[in-house]
Design a protein around this motif. Sequence first.
Motif, mmCIF file in Angstrom:
data_model
loop_
_atom_site.group_PDB
_atom_site.id
_atom_site.type_symbol
_atom_site.label_atom_id
_atom_site.label_comp_id
_atom_site.label_asym_id
_atom_site.label_seq_id
_atom_site.Cartn_x
_atom_site.Cartn_y
_atom_site.Cartn_z
ATOM 1 N N UNK A 82 58.335 92.944 48.613
ATOM 2 C CA UNK A 82 59.443 93.833 48.291
ATOM 3 C C UNK A 82 59.483 95.015 49.253
ATOM 4 N N UNK A 83 58.311 95.604 49.539
ATOM 5 C CA UNK A 83 58.310 96.774 50.424
ATOM 6 C C UNK A 83 58.420 96.402 51.906
ATOM 7 N N UNK A 84 58.162 95.133 52.254
ATOM 8 C CA UNK A 84 58.307 94.680 53.629
ATOM 9 C C UNK A 84 57.270 95.219 54.598
ATOM 10 N N UNK A 128 42.249 104.527 66.045
ATOM 11 C CA UNK A 128 43.304 103.538 66.248
ATOM 12 C C UNK A 128 44.583 103.978 65.546
ATOM 13 N N UNK A 129 45.656 103.235 65.788
ATOM 14 C CA UNK A 129 46.977 103.622 65.292
ATOM 15 C C UNK A 129 47.726 102.381 64.832
ATOM 16 N N UNK A 130 48.319 102.449 63.640
ATOM 17 C CA UNK A 130 49.098 101.350 63.072
ATOM 18 C C UNK A 130 50.404 101.934 62.551
ATOM 19 N N UNK A 131 51.539 101.340 62.944
ATOM 20 C CA UNK A 131 52.833 101.826 62.445
ATOM 21 C C UNK A 131 53.924 100.791 62.691
ATOM 22 N N UNK A 132 54.896 100.749 61.785
ATOM 23 C CA UNK A 132 56.106 99.962 61.989
ATOM 24 C C UNK A 132 55.954 98.455 61.897
ATOM 25 N N UNK A 133 54.868 97.962 61.328
ATOM 26 C CA UNK A 133 54.660 96.519 61.199
ATOM 27 C C UNK A 133 55.279 96.026 59.895
ATOM 28 N N UNK A 134 55.923 94.856 59.943
ATOM 29 C CA UNK A 134 56.648 94.366 58.777
ATOM 30 C C UNK A 134 56.322 92.909 58.478
#
Length: 167
Positions: free
Chosen positions: A114-116, A103-109
Amino acid sequence: MNNYFRNTGIIMYGNTEYGLGETYTPVAELSNWLVANNTMDWKRWEDFYAIGIELNYATRTANTKNGVFIDNRYINYQNIPSNRRQYMKLAFADDIGFLPRDSYVAGNTRDDTVDGLLKAENWPGNYDYPKTSNFNDWNVLLHPNMGTSYNEYIETKIPMRDNLEVK
């Protein structure tokens, strides 16, 4: 993709179905999920558990694979008590769920830290997404039409309202 959720989210259930396997035996499978560019907005706390993107624990299945979770946002998350705020629940400690091996996880906020960063529970601790994943390109995980749809619709505006009127 491109949804606005208010005080709710996405819960993935691994219930058995007919037609997924080669036999007439029902099979539980969660595969080929693209969850992208969604906004989960917590306008107010209603004394329920905080949910967002979650794999249901009770129906989890080892046959879970090929999940892509990119560019999703939790906003107004500070409206939920700090002891109820959660990461994305994509995997469990028993090594079942959407994991870096497939699976792939990226760019979630999220807007309450503080780090978002909106992290995924039970993924490796460094959270250096997408380097944590075994894949450099999430398109290899899903049917080619899904990547085409993402690129075609990523600029679609998400309808956001501060009211949910009923006629």
